[in-house]
Design a protein around this motif. Structure first.
Motif, mmCIF file in Angstrom:
data_model
loop_
_atom_site.group_PDB
_atom_site.id
_atom_site.type_symbol
_atom_site.label_atom_id
_atom_site.label_comp_id
_atom_site.label_asym_id
_atom_site.label_seq_id
_atom_site.Cartn_x
_atom_site.Cartn_y
_atom_site.Cartn_z
ATOM 1 N N ARG A 1 138.437 82.468 13.970
ATOM 2 C CA ARG A 1 139.818 82.734 14.364
ATOM 3 C C ARG A 1 140.838 82.229 13.340
ATOM 4 O O ARG A 1 140.557 81.376 12.509
ATOM 5 C CB ARG A 1 140.117 82.068 15.710
ATOM 6 N N TRP A 2 142.042 82.746 13.465
ATOM 7 C CA TRP A 2 143.206 82.258 12.734
ATOM 8 C C TRP A 2 143.693 80.966 13.389
ATOM 9 O O TRP A 2 143.167 80.528 14.388
ATOM 10 C CB TRP A 2 144.308 83.311 12.752
ATOM 11 N N GLU B 1 140.063 85.586 10.000
ATOM 12 C CA GLU B 1 141.456 85.864 9.666
ATOM 13 C C GLU B 1 142.168 84.567 9.292
ATOM 14 O O GLU B 1 142.017 83.550 9.970
ATOM 15 C CB GLU B 1 142.173 86.484 10.869
ATOM 16 N N SER B 2 142.929 84.596 8.210
ATOM 17 C CA SER B 2 143.762 83.469 7.803
ATOM 18 C C SER B 2 142.890 82.236 7.577
ATOM 19 O O SER B 2 141.993 82.260 6.735
ATOM 20 C CB SER B 2 144.860 83.242 8.847
ATOM 21 N N GLN C 1 143.299 88.346 5.093
ATOM 22 C CA GLN C 1 144.390 87.462 4.667
ATOM 23 C C GLN C 1 143.925 85.997 4.630
ATOM 24 O O GLN C 1 144.487 85.124 5.290
ATOM 25 C CB GLN C 1 145.632 87.637 5.553
ATOM 26 N N GLU D 1 142.938 82.099 3.920
ATOM 27 C CA GLU D 1 143.566 80.867 3.428
ATOM 28 C C GLU D 1 142.524 80.124 2.599
ATOM 29 O O GLU D 1 141.590 79.537 3.144
ATOM 30 C CB GLU D 1 144.048 80.016 4.609
ATOM 31 N N TRP E 1 154.157 83.028 8.667
ATOM 32 C CA TRP E 1 153.506 82.106 7.727
ATOM 33 C C TRP E 1 154.343 82.031 6.470
ATOM 34 O O TRP E 1 154.760 83.048 5.930
ATOM 35 C CB TRP E 1 152.102 82.598 7.398
ATOM 36 N N SER F 1 149.499 72.901 6.895
ATOM 37 C CA SER F 1 148.144 73.254 7.293
ATOM 38 C C SER F 1 147.106 72.515 6.461
ATOM 39 O O SER F 1 146.159 71.916 6.984
ATOM 40 C CB SER F 1 147.958 74.771 7.156
ATOM 41 N N HIS G 1 152.176 88.378 6.985
ATOM 42 C CA HIS G 1 151.048 87.687 7.605
ATOM 43 C C HIS G 1 151.032 87.943 9.116
ATOM 44 O O HIS G 1 152.015 87.694 9.806
ATOM 45 C CB HIS G 1 151.149 86.185 7.333
ATOM 46 N N GLY G 2 149.913 88.437 9.598
ATOM 47 C CA GLY G 2 149.789 88.666 11.027
ATOM 48 C C GLY G 2 150.408 89.943 11.529
ATOM 49 O O GLY G 2 150.400 90.202 12.738
#
Length: 314
Positions: free
Chosen positions: A84-85, A157-158, A186, A188, A207, A215, A287-288
Motif C-alpha cells: 500500500r501507499w 504504490e508510492s 509512482q 518512493e 504529495w 516521510s 501524485h495519487g
C-alpha cells in the motif's frame, strides 16, 4: 507554481486539503478520511477475500495479510504481493482494499495485500521485513493458495512501490523466493530528494517536497539521517549500486509529482542493468490522481492491468 494539469484533473487539484506530515496525528486523520471516502470497487467476477495472520520476521509479531482469490478459475494462478501507499507512516489492509480487489478481478491473479508496520513507531527495516515474511509465506503456501510458484510478482504504490523495489533487492541478495515481475507505481525510492522534481514540486496536491522529507525522516528513525551517506540501499533502492538480476519491471510516474524523476532514473538504471523494463510517464497528472475518475486515470489503471497480465503470464 502554475501547473498544466490534465483538464479533467485540474478542478480536483485545489480540493485536496494540505497534509502536513510534521503533525503526524493530524496527517493520519486526513489520510484516513480520504481512504474511507474513496469509491468502492465492485468486481465483475467473484473474488474470495480472506484475512489471515502469517509468521512475521524473526523476533517480530505476525503479519496481517488479506488474500484475494479469483473464484471459478481453473488451474494455478499467478500471485501478486501488493504493498500500500502511505508514506511509510499510514495505512492498513483497508487502505487499498478496492485496489487489491480490482487487481485480483481484472488481472486474474491471487493478490496478497500486506499489513506491514508503520513508521515511526516501527521504522526501517520493519516494513520491509514484514513484506519479505509475507513473500516467503506466499511462496511456501503456493499450493494451498492455488498459486503457480513460478509466477509470483510484487507491486505497490508510492511508499509501497519503494518497498516493492527493495523487496526484489532483498530477495535477490538473500537467495529468497523468486519473483518474476515488479510493478512500481509512482514509487518512493530516494531519500536524497535531489532530483529536479523533488526540488521543484513544493506545493503539488497530495504529495510535495515537505511531505517526502518528513516521510523519510520517520522511516529512517534510528538508522541514518536522510540524505546522508549512511542510508542503506534496502531502505532507499535508488542507492543500490547493482540492479542486475532483478525481475522485469513496469514503472509508472506522474508529471507533477516530486517522485517523478527518481522513478524515471530508476527505470533507466534497470534498463542499463539488463532488466527488461517499461516506463510510462503520464502528462498532466499528480501524485495519487489515479484515484480520480478521469480518462487519463482510467488509462493508468488499464496500463497497470495490462502490464501485470503480461508480466505474470496471467
Amino acid at each position: 507554481m502554475e501547473y498544466d494539469y490534465d483538464p479533467e484533473l485540474a478542478p480536483w487539484a485545489a480540493k485536496f486539503p494540505a497534509v502536513d506530515y510534521r503533525d503526524l496525528a493530524a496527517a493520519r486523520t486526513l489520510l484516513r478520511a480520504a481512504s474511507d471516502n474513496a469509491p468502492a470497487y465492485r468486481p465483475e467476477h467473484p473474488v474470495e477475500v480472506t484475512d489471515r495472520t502469517v509468521p512475521g520476521p524473526p523476533g517480530a509479531p505476525g503479519v496481517a495479510v488479506r488474500v484475494y482469490q479469483p473464484a471459478g478459475r481453473t488451474g494455478l494462478l499467478p500471485a501478486l504481493l501488493y504493498l500500500r501507499w502511505g508514506g511509510f507512516v499510514f495505512g492498513d489492509l483497508d487502505s487499498i482494499h478496492s485496489t487489491a480487489l480490482r487487481l485480483a478481478d481484472r488481472v486474474g491473479a491471487v493478490v496478497v495485500s500486506v499489513g506491514y508496520r508503520n513508521a515511526p513507531e516501527h521504522p526501517y527495516p520493519a516494513a520491509l521485513f514484514d513484506c519479505y515474511a509475507a513473500l516467503e509465506w506466499t511462496a511456501r503456501n503456493a499450493g494451498e493458495l492455488g498459486v503457480d510458484p513460478d509466477r509470483i510478482g510484487v507491486g505497490g504504490e508510492s511508499a509501497g512501490g519503494g518497498l516493492a523495489a527493495a523487496l526484489t533487492l532483498l530477495a535477490r541478495d538473500r537467495g529468497g523466493p523468486r519473483t518474476v515481475f515488479q510493478c512500481l507505481f509512482q514509487p518512493e525510492l530516494d531519500d536524497r530528494l535531489d532530483t529536479l522534481s523533488a526540488r521543484s514540486f513544493t506545493d503539488t496536491p497530495k504529495w510535495n517536497r515537505a511531505g517526502a522529507r518528513s516521510s523519510w525522516q520517520y522511516y529512517l528513525t534510528g538508522t541514518a539521517e536522510p540524505g546522508s551517506g549512511a542510508v542503506p540501499a534496502l531502505a532507499a533502492p535508488a542507492r543500490a549500486e547493482d540492479l542486475r538480476g532483478l525481475p522485469p519491471a513496469f514503472v509508472m510516474v506522474c508529471e507533477f509529482d516530486p517522485l517523478r524523476d527518481e522513478g524515471i532514473v530508476y527505470a533507466h538504471r534497470l534498463i542499463q542493468a539488463g532488466v527488461r523494463t517499461e516506463l510510462s510517464h503520464y502528462p498532466g497528472t499528480f501524485h495519487g490522481s489515479v484515484a480520480i475518475d478521469a480518462e487519463i486515470s482510467r488509462r493508468m489503471i488499464a496500463d497497470q492491468v495490462h502490464a501485470l497480465r503480461q508480466g505474470l503470464r496471467a
